[in-house]
Design an enzyme around this catalytic site. Structure first.
Site, PDB file in Angstrom:
ATOM      1  N   GLU A  88       0.825  -1.209   0.000  1.00 37.10           N
ATOM      2  CA  GLU A  88       0.000   0.000   0.000  1.00 37.10           C
ATOM      3  C   GLU A  88       0.862   1.264   0.000  1.00 37.10           C
ATOM      4  OE1 GLU A  88      -3.097   0.412  -0.569  1.00 37.10           O
ATOM      5  OE2 GLU A  88      -3.543  -1.717  -0.641  1.00 37.10           O
TER       6      GLU A  88
ATOM      7  N   TYR B 139      -7.058   5.854   4.578  1.00 35.86           N
ATOM      8  CA  TYR B 139      -7.159   4.915   3.462  1.00 35.86           C
ATOM      9  C   TYR B 139      -6.308   3.658   3.714  1.00 35.86           C
ATOM     10  CZ  TYR B 139      -5.547   2.625  -0.664  1.00 35.86           C
ATOM     11  OH  TYR B 139      -5.167   1.639  -1.525  1.00 35.86           O
TER      12      TYR B 139
ATOM     13  N   ASP C 226     -10.277   5.288  -1.930  1.00 31.20           N
ATOM     14  CA  ASP C 226      -9.152   5.901  -2.646  1.00 31.20           C
ATOM     15  C   ASP C 226      -9.706   6.684  -3.840  1.00 31.20           C
ATOM     16  OD1 ASP C 226      -9.892   3.985  -4.489  1.00 31.20           O
ATOM     17  OD2 ASP C 226      -7.887   3.147  -4.762  1.00 31.20           O
TER      18      ASP C 226
END
Ligand code: SF4
Length: 336
Positions: A34, A117, A135
Protein backbone atom coordinates in the site's frame (compact mmCIF):
# COMPACT_ATOMS: atom_id res chain seq x y z
CA UNK A 1 -28.70 -3.19 -3.13
CA UNK A 2 -28.49 -6.96 -2.64
CA UNK A 3 -27.85 -7.55 -6.32
CA UNK A 4 -25.20 -4.78 -6.31
CA UNK A 5 -23.00 -6.96 -4.06
CA UNK A 6 -23.62 -10.01 -6.21
CA UNK A 7 -22.85 -8.15 -9.42
CA UNK A 8 -19.73 -6.50 -8.14
CA UNK A 9 -18.47 -9.66 -6.42
CA UNK A 10 -18.95 -11.76 -9.55
CA UNK A 11 -17.30 -9.15 -11.75
CA UNK A 12 -14.30 -8.98 -9.40
CA UNK A 13 -13.84 -12.76 -9.26
CA UNK A 14 -13.77 -12.95 -13.06
CA UNK A 15 -11.85 -9.80 -13.90
CA UNK A 16 -9.43 -8.73 -11.20
CA UNK A 17 -5.77 -8.36 -12.02
CA UNK A 18 -3.39 -10.90 -10.54
CA UNK A 19 -0.95 -8.87 -8.44
CA UNK A 20 1.73 -10.31 -6.16
CA UNK A 21 0.25 -8.81 -2.96
CA UNK A 22 -3.31 -9.93 -3.69
CA UNK A 23 -4.41 -12.99 -1.79
CA UNK A 24 -1.91 -12.56 1.03
CA UNK A 25 -3.17 -11.97 4.56
CA UNK A 26 0.25 -10.95 5.82
CA UNK A 27 -0.30 -7.39 7.17
CA UNK A 28 3.38 -6.49 6.74
CA UNK A 29 3.27 -7.34 3.01
CA UNK A 30 -0.04 -5.53 2.58
CA UNK A 31 1.34 -2.46 4.37
CA UNK A 32 4.46 -2.49 2.13
CA UNK A 33 2.37 -2.80 -1.03
CA UNK A 34 0.00 0.00 0.00
CA UNK A 35 2.79 2.46 0.84
CA UNK A 36 4.77 1.61 -2.30
CA UNK A 37 1.72 1.91 -4.57
CA UNK A 38 0.79 5.42 -3.37
CA UNK A 39 1.34 7.83 -6.30
CA UNK A 40 2.99 5.01 -8.29
CA UNK A 41 2.04 3.11 -11.42
CA UNK A 42 1.34 -0.60 -10.85
CA UNK A 43 4.08 -1.81 -13.23
CA UNK A 44 6.73 0.30 -11.52
CA UNK A 45 5.45 -0.36 -7.98
CA UNK A 46 5.36 -4.15 -8.50
CA UNK A 47 9.13 -4.30 -9.06
CA UNK A 48 9.77 -2.30 -5.91
CA UNK A 49 7.35 -4.45 -3.91
CA UNK A 50 9.14 -7.63 -5.03
CA UNK A 51 12.51 -6.06 -4.23
CA UNK A 52 11.37 -5.03 -0.74
CA UNK A 53 9.86 -8.38 0.23
CA UNK A 54 12.96 -10.24 -0.94
CA UNK A 55 15.41 -7.78 0.71
CA UNK A 56 13.35 -7.40 3.90
CA UNK A 57 11.17 -10.56 4.14
CA UNK A 58 10.03 -9.69 7.67
CA UNK A 59 9.33 -6.48 9.52
CA UNK A 60 12.35 -7.27 11.71
CA UNK A 61 14.57 -7.23 8.61
CA UNK A 62 13.24 -3.82 7.63
CA UNK A 63 13.66 -2.47 11.17
CA UNK A 64 17.27 -3.72 11.34
CA UNK A 65 18.27 -2.10 8.03
CA UNK A 66 19.95 1.32 7.98
CA UNK A 67 17.94 4.29 6.70
CA UNK A 68 20.43 4.75 3.89
CA UNK A 69 19.94 1.14 2.80
CA UNK A 70 16.14 1.60 2.75
CA UNK A 71 16.46 4.87 0.82
CA UNK A 72 18.80 3.22 -1.68
CA UNK A 73 16.26 0.48 -2.33
CA UNK A 74 13.55 3.13 -2.67
CA UNK A 75 15.57 5.15 -5.17
CA UNK A 76 13.55 6.07 -8.26
CA UNK A 77 10.15 5.83 -6.56
CA UNK A 78 10.14 9.43 -5.29
CA UNK A 79 8.29 10.82 -2.26
CA UNK A 80 11.03 9.57 0.03
CA UNK A 81 9.15 10.44 3.21
CA UNK A 82 7.19 7.23 2.53
CA UNK A 83 10.39 5.17 2.82
CA UNK A 84 11.45 7.01 5.98
CA UNK A 85 8.03 6.46 7.56
CA UNK A 86 8.11 2.76 6.62
CA UNK A 87 11.47 2.38 8.30
CA UNK A 88 10.43 4.39 11.36
CA UNK A 89 7.21 2.38 11.78
CA UNK A 90 8.99 -0.96 11.31
CA UNK A 91 11.31 -0.03 14.19
CA UNK A 92 8.31 1.06 16.26
CA UNK A 93 6.50 -2.28 15.70
CA UNK A 94 9.63 -4.29 16.52
CA UNK A 95 10.73 -2.26 19.56
CA UNK A 96 7.40 -1.16 21.06
CA UNK A 97 4.94 -3.85 19.94
CA UNK A 98 7.17 -6.85 20.30
CA UNK A 99 7.31 -7.30 16.53
CA UNK A 100 3.56 -7.94 16.31
CA UNK A 101 1.87 -5.93 13.56
CA UNK A 102 -1.20 -4.08 14.97
CA UNK A 103 -4.43 -5.84 14.00
CA UNK A 104 -7.18 -3.23 14.29
CA UNK A 105 -7.90 -0.05 12.31
CA UNK A 106 -7.55 2.02 15.51
CA UNK A 107 -4.06 0.70 16.16
CA UNK A 108 -2.88 0.56 12.54
CA UNK A 109 -3.66 4.23 11.97
CA UNK A 110 -1.22 5.16 14.74
CA UNK A 111 1.70 4.05 12.53
CA UNK A 112 3.61 6.95 11.05
CA UNK A 113 2.72 7.55 7.40
CA UNK A 114 -0.54 5.59 7.61
CA UNK A 115 -3.73 7.55 6.93
CA UNK A 116 -7.37 6.53 6.88
CA UNK A 117 -7.16 4.92 3.46
CA UNK A 118 -4.12 2.73 4.21
CA UNK A 119 -5.36 1.77 7.69
CA UNK A 120 -8.71 0.65 6.25
CA UNK A 121 -6.96 -1.30 3.49
CA UNK A 122 -4.69 -3.20 5.91
CA UNK A 123 -7.44 -3.78 8.50
CA UNK A 124 -9.90 -5.10 5.93
CA UNK A 125 -7.52 -7.07 3.65
CA UNK A 126 -5.47 -8.68 6.44
CA UNK A 127 -7.96 -8.88 9.33
CA UNK A 128 -11.33 -8.66 7.57
CA UNK A 129 -12.34 -5.67 9.69
CA UNK A 130 -15.40 -3.89 8.37
CA UNK A 131 -13.93 -0.53 7.34
CA UNK A 132 -14.39 0.93 3.90
CA UNK A 133 -11.46 1.96 1.75
CA UNK A 134 -11.95 5.19 -0.19
CA UNK A 135 -9.15 5.90 -2.65
CA UNK A 136 -9.28 8.07 -5.78
CA UNK A 137 -10.85 5.23 -7.77
CA UNK A 138 -13.58 4.66 -5.19
CA UNK A 139 -14.34 8.40 -4.99
CA UNK A 140 -14.87 8.47 -8.75
CA UNK A 141 -16.96 5.30 -8.80
CA UNK A 142 -19.21 6.38 -5.91
CA UNK A 143 -19.63 9.94 -7.18
CA UNK A 144 -20.97 8.58 -10.48
CA UNK A 145 -22.95 5.69 -9.07
CA UNK A 146 -24.91 8.04 -6.76
CA UNK A 147 -24.49 11.17 -8.92
CA UNK A 148 -23.01 13.16 -6.05
CA UNK A 149 -22.15 16.83 -6.60
CA UNK A 150 -20.17 17.31 -3.35
CA UNK A 151 -16.52 18.11 -4.12
CA UNK A 152 -14.41 15.08 -3.22
CA UNK A 153 -11.53 17.27 -2.00
CA UNK A 154 -13.66 19.19 0.52
CA UNK A 155 -13.99 18.29 4.21
CA UNK A 156 -17.70 17.74 3.68
CA UNK A 157 -17.02 15.54 0.64
CA UNK A 158 -14.51 13.38 2.49
CA UNK A 159 -17.00 12.79 5.30
CA UNK A 160 -19.91 12.15 2.97
CA UNK A 161 -18.06 9.67 0.76
CA UNK A 162 -16.56 7.81 3.71
CA UNK A 163 -19.99 7.51 5.33
CA UNK A 164 -21.53 6.26 2.12
CA UNK A 165 -18.75 3.71 1.59
CA UNK A 166 -19.09 2.55 5.22
CA UNK A 167 -22.83 2.05 4.75
CA UNK A 168 -22.27 0.21 1.52
CA UNK A 169 -19.61 -2.20 2.73
CA UNK A 170 -20.47 -5.84 2.52
CA UNK A 171 -20.60 -7.65 5.88
CA UNK A 172 -19.37 -11.15 4.99
CA UNK A 173 -16.13 -10.27 3.23
CA UNK A 174 -15.25 -6.58 3.58
CA UNK A 175 -11.69 -7.10 2.31
CA UNK A 176 -12.84 -8.52 -1.03
CA UNK A 177 -15.62 -5.93 -1.25
CA UNK A 178 -13.07 -3.10 -0.85
CA UNK A 179 -10.81 -4.59 -3.49
CA UNK A 180 -13.74 -5.00 -5.86
CA UNK A 181 -14.75 -1.33 -5.41
CA UNK A 182 -11.19 -0.16 -6.05
CA UNK A 183 -10.74 -2.43 -9.05
CA UNK A 184 -14.06 -1.28 -10.53
CA UNK A 185 -12.95 2.35 -10.23
CA UNK A 186 -9.59 1.54 -11.74
CA UNK A 187 -10.63 -0.70 -14.67
CA UNK A 188 -14.26 0.15 -15.51
CA UNK A 189 -15.32 3.44 -13.93
CA UNK A 190 -11.98 4.94 -14.98
CA UNK A 191 -11.60 8.66 -15.90
CA UNK A 192 -12.85 7.54 -19.33
CA UNK A 193 -15.45 5.03 -18.13
CA UNK A 194 -16.28 1.84 -19.94
CA UNK A 195 -20.02 1.91 -19.19
CA UNK A 196 -20.83 -0.81 -21.71
CA UNK A 197 -18.85 -3.31 -19.68
CA UNK A 198 -20.08 -2.02 -16.31
CA UNK A 199 -21.83 -4.71 -14.27
CA UNK A 200 -23.77 -2.15 -12.20
CA UNK A 201 -24.91 0.24 -14.89
CA UNK A 202 -28.58 -0.34 -13.96
CA UNK A 203 -27.78 1.28 -10.58
CA UNK A 204 -25.79 4.23 -11.99
CA UNK A 205 -27.51 7.57 -11.45
CA UNK A 206 -24.93 9.56 -13.42
CA UNK A 207 -25.55 7.38 -16.44
CA UNK A 208 -29.28 7.96 -16.04
CA UNK A 209 -28.89 11.72 -15.49
CA UNK A 210 -26.21 12.28 -18.15
CA UNK A 211 -23.69 13.73 -15.66
CA UNK A 212 -20.82 11.26 -15.99
CA UNK A 213 -18.42 13.87 -17.42
CA UNK A 214 -19.11 16.19 -14.47
CA UNK A 215 -18.31 13.56 -11.83
CA UNK A 216 -16.39 13.59 -9.60
CA UNK A 217 -16.47 17.29 -8.68
CA UNK A 218 -13.27 18.90 -7.39
CA UNK A 219 -13.16 22.31 -5.73
CA UNK A 220 -9.49 23.20 -5.58
CA UNK A 221 -6.83 23.44 -8.18
CA UNK A 222 -3.40 22.51 -6.86
CA UNK A 223 -1.11 25.54 -6.84
CA UNK A 224 2.13 24.65 -8.55
CA UNK A 225 5.32 26.47 -7.61
CA UNK A 226 8.18 26.82 -10.15
CA UNK A 227 11.70 26.33 -8.80
CA UNK A 228 15.06 26.73 -10.57
CA UNK A 229 17.98 24.55 -9.53
CA UNK A 230 21.59 24.83 -10.67
CA UNK A 231 23.60 21.72 -9.85
CA UNK A 232 27.39 22.04 -9.94
CA UNK A 233 29.14 18.88 -11.12
CA UNK A 234 32.81 19.25 -10.25
CA UNK A 235 35.24 16.87 -11.99
CA UNK A 236 38.83 16.55 -10.78
CA UNK A 237 41.07 13.45 -10.72
CA UNK A 238 38.03 11.21 -11.49
CA UNK A 239 36.36 12.65 -8.43
CA UNK A 240 33.40 14.85 -7.68
CA UNK A 241 31.70 16.28 -4.61
CA UNK A 242 28.23 15.77 -3.25
CA UNK A 243 26.31 17.08 -0.26
CA UNK A 244 23.56 15.63 1.91
CA UNK A 245 20.20 17.44 1.96
CA UNK A 246 19.42 17.94 5.60
CA UNK A 247 16.46 20.32 5.31
CA UNK A 248 12.99 18.87 5.75
CA UNK A 249 11.23 17.89 2.54
CA UNK A 250 10.82 15.05 0.13
CA UNK A 251 14.56 14.75 -0.50
CA UNK A 252 15.71 14.90 3.10
CA UNK A 253 18.85 12.77 3.77
CA UNK A 254 19.43 12.19 0.07
CA UNK A 255 22.62 13.26 -1.71
CA UNK A 256 23.02 15.79 -4.49
CA UNK A 257 25.62 17.82 -6.33
CA UNK A 258 26.19 21.25 -4.74
CA UNK A 259 23.10 23.28 -5.50
CA UNK A 260 22.32 26.93 -6.05
CA UNK A 261 18.65 27.83 -6.26
CA UNK A 262 17.66 30.96 -8.18
CA UNK A 263 14.58 32.79 -9.41
CA UNK A 264 15.07 31.67 -13.02
CA UNK A 265 16.97 29.21 -15.24
CA UNK A 266 19.49 31.94 -16.03
CA UNK A 267 22.95 30.91 -14.81
CA UNK A 268 24.11 33.05 -11.87
CA UNK A 269 27.12 35.23 -12.66
CA UNK A 270 29.00 33.74 -9.70
CA UNK A 271 29.33 30.38 -11.43
CA UNK A 272 29.36 31.50 -15.05
CA UNK A 273 33.14 31.93 -15.19
CA UNK A 274 33.84 28.42 -13.92
CA UNK A 275 31.60 26.48 -16.29
CA UNK A 276 33.08 24.41 -19.09
CA UNK A 277 29.69 23.50 -20.54
CA UNK A 278 26.22 22.94 -19.24
CA UNK A 279 23.60 20.41 -20.18
CA UNK A 280 20.07 21.14 -21.19
CA UNK A 281 17.47 21.96 -18.59
CA UNK A 282 15.71 19.01 -16.96
CA UNK A 283 12.14 19.40 -15.88
CA UNK A 284 10.75 17.46 -12.95
CA UNK A 285 7.10 17.65 -11.95
CA UNK A 286 6.03 16.98 -8.39
CA UNK A 287 2.51 17.41 -7.04
CA UNK A 288 3.12 21.01 -5.84
CA UNK A 289 6.30 21.94 -7.60
CA UNK A 290 7.76 22.14 -11.07
CA UNK A 291 11.53 21.95 -10.90
CA UNK A 292 13.74 23.20 -13.71
CA UNK A 293 17.29 21.98 -13.20
CA UNK A 294 20.45 22.87 -15.08
CA UNK A 295 23.51 20.67 -14.57
CA UNK A 296 26.74 22.68 -14.87
CA UNK A 297 30.02 20.84 -15.46
CA UNK A 298 33.07 22.40 -13.86
CA UNK A 299 36.42 20.80 -14.64
CA UNK A 300 38.31 21.86 -11.58
CA UNK A 301 38.44 21.37 -7.85
CA UNK A 302 35.68 23.08 -5.92
CA UNK A 303 36.43 26.35 -4.25
CA UNK A 304 34.01 25.60 -1.43
CA UNK A 305 34.89 23.32 1.47
CA UNK A 306 33.43 22.21 4.76
CA UNK A 307 32.00 19.16 6.49
CA UNK A 308 28.83 19.34 4.35
CA UNK A 309 30.79 18.34 1.25
CA UNK A 310 31.78 14.74 0.58
CA UNK A 311 34.47 13.97 -1.99
CA UNK A 312 33.82 10.70 -3.81
CA UNK A 313 35.06 8.81 -6.84
CA UNK A 314 32.70 9.67 -9.64
CA UNK A 315 31.48 6.06 -10.13
CA UNK A 316 30.60 5.75 -6.44
CA UNK A 317 27.70 8.13 -6.84
CA UNK A 318 25.24 5.28 -7.46
CA UNK A 319 25.94 4.01 -3.92
CA UNK A 320 24.16 7.07 -2.51
CA UNK A 321 20.39 7.71 -2.39
CA UNK A 322 19.78 10.40 -5.02
CA UNK A 323 16.71 12.46 -5.90
CA UNK A 324 15.02 11.14 -9.04
CA UNK A 325 15.95 14.25 -11.03
CA UNK A 326 19.68 13.57 -10.52
CA UNK A 327 19.29 9.87 -11.07
CA UNK A 328 17.54 10.54 -14.38
CA UNK A 329 20.19 13.02 -15.43
CA UNK A 330 22.98 10.48 -14.73
CA UNK A 331 21.11 7.80 -16.70
CA UNK A 332 20.82 10.14 -19.69
CA UNK A 333 24.45 11.15 -19.40
CA UNK A 334 25.55 7.50 -19.36
CA UNK A 335 23.53 6.83 -22.53
CA UNK A 336 25.05 9.69 -24.48
S1 SF4 B 1 -22.25 2.99 -15.70
FE1 SF4 B 1 -20.40 4.03 -16.29
S2 SF4 B 1 -20.27 5.83 -14.99
FE2 SF4 B 1 -21.78 4.47 -14.08
S3 SF4 B 1 -20.65 3.30 -12.57
FE3 SF4 B 1 -20.64 2.11 -14.44
S4 SF4 B 1 -18.76 2.71 -15.51
FE4 SF4 B 1 -19.15 4.24 -13.92
Amino acid sequence: MADFYLLIGKWYRLNHRILPWRGTKNPYFIWLSEIIMQQTRIEQGTNYYLKFISTYPTIQDLANASEQDVLNNWQGLGYYSRARNLHFSAKYVVNELDGKFPCTYKEIIKLKGVGTYTAAAIASFAFNERCAVVDGNVYRFLSRLFDLPTPIDSTQGKKEFQLLADQLIEKADPGIHNQAMMEMGSLICAPNPNCEQCPVQVHCLSLKNGTIKERPVKSKKTKVRDRYFHYLIYSFEEKTIITKRTEKGIWQNMYQFPLIETESTETPKSILAEIQFSSSVQKHILSHQRIFAVFHHIHSEPTMSGSDYVTINREEIQDYPLPRIIDRYLEEEANQ
